[in-house]
Design an enzyme around this catalytic site. Structure first.
Site, PDB file in Angstrom:
ATOM      1  N   CYS A   2      -7.559 -44.835 -14.999  1.00  0.00           N
ATOM      2  CA  CYS A   2      -7.600 -44.625 -16.437  1.00  0.00           C
ATOM      3  C   CYS A   2      -7.792 -45.976 -17.128  1.00  0.00           C
ATOM      4  O   CYS A   2      -7.238 -46.990 -16.695  1.00  0.00           O
ATOM      5  CB  CYS A   2      -6.356 -43.979 -17.029  1.00  0.00           C
ATOM      6  SG  CYS A   2      -5.989 -42.375 -16.357  1.00  0.00           S
ATOM      7  N   ARG A  27     -12.715 -47.275 -14.275  1.00  0.00           N
ATOM      8  CA  ARG A  27     -11.321 -46.981 -13.957  1.00  0.00           C
ATOM      9  C   ARG A  27     -11.017 -45.490 -13.894  1.00  0.00           C
ATOM     10  O   ARG A  27      -9.943 -45.073 -13.483  1.00  0.00           O
ATOM     11  CB  ARG A  27     -10.399 -47.631 -14.985  1.00  0.00           C
ATOM     12  CG  ARG A  27     -10.536 -49.122 -15.075  1.00  0.00           C
ATOM     13  CD  ARG A  27      -9.631 -49.661 -16.148  1.00  0.00           C
ATOM     14  NE  ARG A  27      -8.240 -49.456 -15.825  1.00  0.00           N
ATOM     15  CZ  ARG A  27      -7.499 -50.264 -15.082  1.00  0.00           C
ATOM     16  NH1 ARG A  27      -8.031 -51.372 -14.620  1.00  0.00           N
ATOM     17  NH2 ARG A  27      -6.242 -49.987 -14.810  1.00  0.00           N
ATOM     18  N   TRP A  74      -8.685 -40.643 -15.312  1.00  0.00           N
ATOM     19  CA  TRP A  74      -8.784 -40.224 -13.916  1.00  0.00           C
ATOM     20  C   TRP A  74      -7.555 -39.342 -13.720  1.00  0.00           C
ATOM     21  O   TRP A  74      -6.425 -39.829 -13.744  1.00  0.00           O
ATOM     22  CB  TRP A  74      -8.746 -41.445 -12.997  1.00  0.00           C
ATOM     23  CG  TRP A  74      -8.957 -41.121 -11.548  1.00  0.00           C
ATOM     24  CD1 TRP A  74     -10.150 -41.057 -10.893  1.00  0.00           C
ATOM     25  CD2 TRP A  74      -7.946 -40.839 -10.574  1.00  0.00           C
ATOM     26  NE1 TRP A  74      -9.947 -40.740  -9.574  1.00  0.00           N
ATOM     27  CE2 TRP A  74      -8.606 -40.598  -9.359  1.00  0.00           C
ATOM     28  CE3 TRP A  74      -6.554 -40.736 -10.603  1.00  0.00           C
ATOM     29  CZ2 TRP A  74      -7.934 -40.279  -8.174  1.00  0.00           C
ATOM     30  CZ3 TRP A  74      -5.880 -40.419  -9.447  1.00  0.00           C
ATOM     31  CH2 TRP A  74      -6.573 -40.201  -8.239  1.00  0.00           C
ATOM     32  N   ASN A 100      -1.866 -44.917 -19.244  1.00  0.00           N
ATOM     33  CA  ASN A 100      -2.391 -45.100 -17.887  1.00  0.00           C
ATOM     34  C   ASN A 100      -1.180 -45.272 -16.972  1.00  0.00           C
ATOM     35  O   ASN A 100      -0.356 -46.136 -17.217  1.00  0.00           O
ATOM     36  CB  ASN A 100      -3.283 -46.359 -17.876  1.00  0.00           C
ATOM     37  CG  ASN A 100      -3.592 -46.875 -16.472  1.00  0.00           C
ATOM     38  OD1 ASN A 100      -3.771 -48.061 -16.274  1.00  0.00           O
ATOM     39  ND2 ASN A 100      -3.670 -46.009 -15.508  1.00  0.00           N
ATOM     40  N   GLY A 101      -1.066 -44.410 -15.966  1.00  0.00           N
ATOM     41  CA  GLY A 101       0.087 -44.486 -15.063  1.00  0.00           C
ATOM     42  C   GLY A 101       0.634 -43.100 -14.802  1.00  0.00           C
ATOM     43  O   GLY A 101      -0.049 -42.101 -15.053  1.00  0.00           O
ATOM     44  N   GLU A 486     -16.292 -50.553   7.368  1.00  0.00           N
ATOM     45  CA  GLU A 486     -16.738 -50.786   5.993  1.00  0.00           C
ATOM     46  C   GLU A 486     -18.058 -50.041   5.719  1.00  0.00           C
ATOM     47  O   GLU A 486     -18.238 -49.441   4.654  1.00  0.00           O
ATOM     48  CB  GLU A 486     -16.881 -52.305   5.755  1.00  0.00           C
ATOM     49  CG  GLU A 486     -17.439 -52.742   4.423  1.00  0.00           C
ATOM     50  CD  GLU A 486     -16.618 -52.295   3.214  1.00  0.00           C
ATOM     51  OE1 GLU A 486     -15.528 -51.730   3.374  1.00  0.00           O
ATOM     52  OE2 GLU A 486     -17.115 -52.483   2.086  1.00  0.00           O
ATOM     53  N   LYS A 490     -18.494 -47.148   2.876  1.00  0.00           N
ATOM     54  CA  LYS A 490     -19.533 -47.209   1.823  1.00  0.00           C
ATOM     55  C   LYS A 490     -20.348 -45.917   1.838  1.00  0.00           C
ATOM     56  O   LYS A 490     -20.678 -45.370   0.792  1.00  0.00           O
ATOM     57  CB  LYS A 490     -20.497 -48.386   2.032  1.00  0.00           C
ATOM     58  CG  LYS A 490     -19.985 -49.782   1.806  1.00  0.00           C
ATOM     59  CD  LYS A 490     -19.792 -50.161   0.360  1.00  0.00           C
ATOM     60  CE  LYS A 490     -18.388 -49.889  -0.087  1.00  0.00           C
ATOM     61  NZ  LYS A 490     -17.430 -50.950   0.069  1.00  0.00           N
ATOM     62  N   GLU A 493     -18.180 -42.866   0.460  1.00  0.00           N
ATOM     63  CA  GLU A 493     -17.828 -42.858  -0.967  1.00  0.00           C
ATOM     64  C   GLU A 493     -19.063 -42.739  -1.855  1.00  0.00           C
ATOM     65  O   GLU A 493     -18.978 -42.193  -2.956  1.00  0.00           O
ATOM     66  CB  GLU A 493     -16.962 -44.057  -1.355  1.00  0.00           C
ATOM     67  CG  GLU A 493     -17.645 -45.388  -1.379  1.00  0.00           C
ATOM     68  CD  GLU A 493     -16.715 -46.532  -1.790  1.00  0.00           C
ATOM     69  OE1 GLU A 493     -15.828 -46.330  -2.624  1.00  0.00           O
ATOM     70  OE2 GLU A 493     -16.898 -47.645  -1.271  1.00  0.00           O
ATOM     71  N   HIS A 509     -13.938 -42.418  24.472  1.00  0.00           N
ATOM     72  CA  HIS A 509     -12.646 -41.737  24.509  1.00  0.00           C
ATOM     73  C   HIS A 509     -12.583 -40.577  23.522  1.00  0.00           C
ATOM     74  O   HIS A 509     -11.507 -40.196  23.084  1.00  0.00           O
ATOM     75  CB  HIS A 509     -11.519 -42.749  24.245  1.00  0.00           C
ATOM     76  CG  HIS A 509     -11.497 -43.856  25.252  1.00  0.00           C
ATOM     77  ND1 HIS A 509     -10.971 -43.710  26.512  1.00  0.00           N
ATOM     78  CD2 HIS A 509     -12.011 -45.115  25.205  1.00  0.00           C
ATOM     79  CE1 HIS A 509     -11.126 -44.839  27.187  1.00  0.00           C
ATOM     80  NE2 HIS A 509     -11.763 -45.712  26.406  1.00  0.00           N
ATOM     81  N   LYS A 608     -12.111 -47.306  -9.725  1.00  0.00           N
ATOM     82  CA  LYS A 608     -12.221 -48.668  -9.193  1.00  0.00           C
ATOM     83  C   LYS A 608     -10.855 -49.240  -8.819  1.00  0.00           C
ATOM     84  O   LYS A 608     -10.705 -49.885  -7.802  1.00  0.00           O
ATOM     85  CB  LYS A 608     -12.892 -49.547 -10.245  1.00  0.00           C
ATOM     86  CG  LYS A 608     -13.092 -50.984  -9.825  1.00  0.00           C
ATOM     87  CD  LYS A 608     -14.262 -51.115  -8.892  1.00  0.00           C
ATOM     88  CE  LYS A 608     -14.477 -52.537  -8.441  1.00  0.00           C
ATOM     89  NZ  LYS A 608     -15.241 -52.549  -7.178  1.00  0.00           N
TER      90      LYS A 608
END
Ligand code: M6R
Length: 613
Positions: A2, A27, A74, A100-101, A486, A490, A493, A509, A608
């Site tokens: 947010c 955000r 968000w 926000n929170g 990584e 990428k 997402e 395995h 983010k």
């Protein structure tokens, strides 16, 4: 998550707040809203969707007022709907809040307030807080800031809030705990935001609010800051360079693409003043100041999340191989709930682009409680992790706006390389020849990474062939195993294609069962150590008919006949191989996501900066 913005000044608040929200959209971007106060008229407009949707919905509305607040959400409590979007008003409609929170005890508070006749319009925890503030304000006939203070004493959880009231139309009250909040100001205006990015040239000074502090901003008056326990605070004021517009895409289609191409420059900035090629030295004053601790440490614990965790894994390899220090790399979210053993003589390194990741912060505070020395590797200067650690190094990547981390990652591993080599030098673990070679190669890194960008076109062609892939497997060994992780992150997402990173030798395995002609396998094969082993792994994959896309160093033709696609990257010593192998993986996921019509800069469900657990 947010983004919140508040403006109080002489200009029209609406356009400044909308611009601020666009800058903070990284955000959270599932809904947004704005509240404007004009002559005691409080207008609130909210919309599900992106800030652009809100903007379109504002046509023909009364947007006057030089005080206002805005929010881009968000969702945590309640779905992404118009109703659940912020700002929320109090029962009477006299007060508006953005938050926000997470208010963890919101259920108890909501039950209490409901039993006293309060009616709620949304499913959010934030609406409960504004009702509580209003109730306290009316009962005690007190100013807004007192009511906010009293209400926050009853709140458990995290918050960055801005509240305004119709009764006091020249005042914004802001407070924070666990979520970031910066108060920007210039002569006759205030601009409050989750991130200074939103302030885009409006103000020239800033105060970063600390946990459990309340700020009262009034027209043409100095800011007043207190703790929620009512202790006055003298703020530390920093100046802001208002001339730089970090939101400019500089002609690129997406922030992510711009940020991929910025990596040579970010790495150069990260090395500046730290790598001294003339003296063949590494200067890191924050390590020098605590050199005893670093030289005598028995264990380093690295805590981080997501891409920063992958950087930590690269760091583990570097510290163990060169500085001979034992390292554990932990997901902050697991570490904090695991009763981990933290010794007073451990060094705990937190790696974070934003410096605000809730789990990393919580793990860090456990480390502090246990008496360990804490060290931050952050990009955002003045962020929470930056401020709570005992020492640290900034990555100097510059603002990273694309939700997918690119230049933050390569600068994190630049810092880790500098740290590991410095300690190796200090401990006499590196001979003169290697020292000279390694430092010279580090100095060349900006050029090397710039050369690695040549693979862009080839990765675009390969992306075209992967449009129908359901899954992609990424394999790497050694220092390039984290790069496989990584690359897969990428891909997931950005393109929403399932992808997994695996240590190449572990494939036998289990994951080998997945292999058939429909499974593309990306193999990172540019390290020289154990090269024959990775080639055997490629052969194992090929003999099960899977397609292989291999990354290898320029001049190596040995994989051409074996693999479906070979991506050459600059030839570098192994310790720098992640810097060049990650570039084609960033491009590959960028192109594939773009070709699939996905929102590259703002992938679905993500934010983010993950400031909730
Ligand atoms: O700000 P941080 O580095 O602490 O963020 C950690 C993760 O949320 C972040 O790296 C995330 O995984 C990225 N979106 C990956 O591209």
């Amino acid at each position: 998550m947010c983004g919140i913005v508040g403006y109080l000044g002489k200009k029209e608040a609406c356009s400044l707040i909308m611009e601020g929200l666009k800058a903070l959209e990284y955000r959270g971007y599932d809904s947004s809203g704005i509240a404007l106060l004009n002559n005691s008229e409080l207008n609130i407009y909210k919309k599900k969707g992106k800030v652009n949707d809100l903007e379109k919905s504002l046509t023909g509305k009364d947007l006057s007022g030089s005080i206002g607040i805005g929010h881009t959400r968000w969702a945590t409590h309640g779905k992404a709907t118009d109703q659940n979007a912020h700002p929320h008003d109090s029962g009477s409609g006299n007060l508006a809040i953005i938050h926000n929170g997470i208010i963890e005890n919101y259920k108890v508070l909501k039950e209490e307030l409901t039993s006293r006749g309060h009616l709620f319009k949304s499913d959010t925890d934030s609406e409960v807080l504004v009702h509580l503030i209003e109730e306290i304000k009316i009962e005690n006939a007190c100013p807004l800031e007192k009511a906010v203070q009293q209400a926050l004493l009853r709140v458990e959880g995290a918050y960055a809030i801005i509240v305004m009231s119709k009764d006091d139309p020249e005042k914004l009250v802001a407070a924070r705990k666990g979520s970031p909040l910066a108060i920007g100001f210039s002569q006759d205006q205030y601009f409050i935001a989750s991130d200074i990015l939103a302030m885009g040239g409006v103000v020239d000074r800033v105060i970063y609010l600390e946990d459990e502090e309340i700020a009262v901003c009034r027209s043409e008056k100095d800011i007043k800051i207190k703790t929620i326990e009512d202790i006055p605070v003298t703020p530390h004021i920093e100046s802001l360079d208002s001339s730089i517009d970090i939101r400019d895409k500089m002609g690129y289609d997406h922030y992510m693409l711009k940020e991929i191409f910025e990596q040579p420059k970010s790495i150069e900035d990260c090395l500046r003043g730290r790598l001294n090629l003339k003296e063949n030295e590494i200067n890191l004053s924050s390590i020098d100041q605590h050199m005893d601790k670093f030289l005598n440490v028995r264990r380093i614990i690295i805590i981080s999340c997501g891409t920063s965790w992958h950087a930590g894994l690269v760091g583990e390899y570097l510290f163990e191989k060169y500085a001979k220090i034992s390292v554990e790399v932990e997901y902050a979210s697991e570490f904090r709930y695991r009763d981990p053993i933290i010794n007073k003589d451990d060094i705990v390194i937190a790696i974070s682009q934003s410096g605000e990741t809730a789990d990393t912060l919580a793990a860090l505070s456990m480390a502090k409680e246990a008496g360990a020395f804490t060290f931050g590797i952050c990009n955002v200067v003045g962020s929470s992790i930056d401020r709570v650690t005992d020492a640290g190094l900034h990555t100097r990547a510059g603002a990273e706006i694309g939700v997918a981390s690119t230049k933050a990652f390569t600068t994190q591993i630049t810092v880790l390389s500098l740290m590991a080599l410095k300690l190796a030098i200090e401990k006499n673990l590196i001979n003169c020849e290697d020292r000279q070679l390694f430092l010279a190669e580090l100095g060349e890194l900006p050029n090397t990474v710039a050369k690695a960008m040549d693979c862009k076109l080839l990765t675009e062609t390969i992306a075209e062939k992967l449009l129908h892939a359901q899954d992609i497997l990424y394999l790497g060994r050694n220092i390039n195993f984290p790069i496989a992780l990584e690359g897969a992150l990428k891909m997931k997402e950005l393109s929403y294609i399932h992808a997994e990173g695996y240590p190449a030798a572990e494939m036998k395995h289990g994951p080998i069962a997945l292999l058939d002609q429909d499974l593309p396998v990306v193999v990172i094969a540019n390290n020289k150590e154990n090269r024959s082993k990775i080639i055997s792994n490629i052969q194992e994959v090929k003999s099960r008919n899977a397609q292989v896309i291999a990354i290898t160093h320029e001049g190596d033709n040995s994989l051409n006949d074996l693999c479906d696609y070979v991506i050459p990257v600059p030839d570098v010593p192994d310790f720098l191989s992640p810097f060049v192998s990650v570039i084609p993986l960033q491009f590959l996921s960028y192109h594939l996501a773009h070709k699939l019509g996905k929102d590259v800069d703002q992938p679905r469900n993500l934010a983010k900066s993950v400031t909730v657990e």
